[in-house]
Write an enzyme that holds these catalytic residues in place. Structure first.
Site, short mmCIF file in Angstrom:
data_model
loop_
_atom_site.label_atom_id
_atom_site.label_comp_id
_atom_site.label_asym_id
_atom_site.label_seq_id
_atom_site.Cartn_x
_atom_site.Cartn_y
_atom_site.Cartn_z
N THR A 77 0.86 -1.19 0.00
CA THR A 77 0.00 0.00 0.00
C THR A 77 0.90 1.24 0.00
O THR A 77 2.03 1.19 0.51
CB THR A 77 -0.94 0.03 1.23
OG1 THR A 77 -0.15 -0.14 2.40
CG2 THR A 77 -1.99 -1.06 1.16
N LEU B 247 7.85 2.77 5.64
CA LEU B 247 8.93 1.81 5.92
C LEU B 247 10.24 2.26 5.28
O LEU B 247 11.32 2.06 5.85
CB LEU B 247 8.52 0.39 5.52
CG LEU B 247 7.81 -0.33 6.69
CD1 LEU B 247 6.43 0.22 6.98
CD2 LEU B 247 7.74 -1.82 6.46
N VAL C 190 1.04 4.51 1.33
CA VAL C 190 1.54 5.26 2.50
C VAL C 190 2.51 4.38 3.30
O VAL C 190 3.59 4.83 3.72
CB VAL C 190 0.37 5.75 3.38
CG1 VAL C 190 0.90 6.44 4.64
CG2 VAL C 190 -0.54 6.68 2.60
N CYS C 191 2.15 3.12 3.49
CA CYS C 191 3.01 2.20 4.24
C CYS C 191 4.37 2.06 3.56
O CYS C 191 5.41 1.97 4.23
CB CYS C 191 2.36 0.82 4.37
SG CYS C 191 0.77 0.86 5.20
N THR C 192 4.37 2.05 2.24
CA THR C 192 5.63 1.92 1.51
C THR C 192 6.55 3.10 1.83
O THR C 192 7.74 2.93 2.09
CB THR C 192 5.35 1.84 -0.01
OG1 THR C 192 4.53 0.68 -0.24
CG2 THR C 192 6.62 1.71 -0.82
#
Ligand code: BEZ
Length: 211
Positions: A42, A49, A44-46
């Site tokens: 996804t 991290l 935003v998560c990318t």
């Protein structure tokens, strides 16, 4: 009940992208940052991290370890990491917990059913070397976190653990701090040889004592 400040961070054993982690043992005597993201692959998560990977040296400087978690499985995490590396220009350099049975998510209250029944929200837990929870923050899935803020809080926690001070709004490492009200003016003169300014009897400002 939700995890509260001062609670012992729940221990667990989990599979991660860097092998099996026994959480308390993995933390050792370091500070820890445990953070959840809603879902692999996804956008935003990318970015999140990738940002944490780029900040590794900053966490190291603070004697802090970071570990991510979502309810996706190990193969999903492993398949996603090359995308994070490619798109964010970095190398993921911390473990990501695979929590498909929600053991960690449930222990830490990372699933908020009125937000999503199936995915973890963006939780952050800062854990001290004593394994006590020092900070919790929760963001919604739609808002990527400011990990500079996480570093800033670690700076404050590490300072205030060692000196009778608190840090003001928006404080950053190196800036003046507040002498806690429990310290008398007389004791403050001895404890803070750089001196202090009393803007009010309860608002006494001193240069950061360890700088
Ligand atoms: C994201 O990481 O982009 C995301 C994940 C879950 C819901 C919304 C956004």
């Amino acid at each position: 009940m939700a995890i509260q400040l001062g609670d012992t961070a729940p221990d667990f054993t989990a599979e991660t992208t860097e092998g099996t982690v026994h959480f308390h043992e993995w933390l050792g005597d370091k500070w820890g940052v445990l953070f959840s993201h809603p879902k692999d692959f996804t956008p935003v998560c990318t970015t999140e991290l990738g940002t944490v990977a780029k900040l590794k040296a900053e966490f190291d400087k603070r004697n802090a370890k970071v570990i991510a978690v979502s309810v996706d499985g190990l193969e999903s995490h492993k398949g996603w990491i090359p995308d994070i590396n490619d798109t964010q220009g970095t190398t993921v350099n911390f473990p990501i917990i695979a929590d498909p049975d929600r053991t960690v998510a449930d222990l830490y209250g990372m699933i908020h059913p009125n937000a999503s029944d199936t995915a973890t929200v963006r939780s952050v837990f800062i854990i001290g070397p004593d394994k006590k929870v020092k900070l919790t923050i929760t963001y919604p899935a739609s808002t990527g976190r400011n990990f500079g803020e996480v570093l800033r809080v670690i700076d404050s926690l590490q300072l205030t653990a060692n000196y009778s001070v608190a840090t003001p709004a928006d404080w950053r490492d190196g800036e003046p701090v507040i002498i806690v009200p429990a310290v008398s003016d007389e004791d403050a003169k001895a404890k803070f040889p750089k001196g202090f300014e009393a803007k009010r009897p309860y608002l006494r400002i001193t240069p950061q004592p360890n700088k």
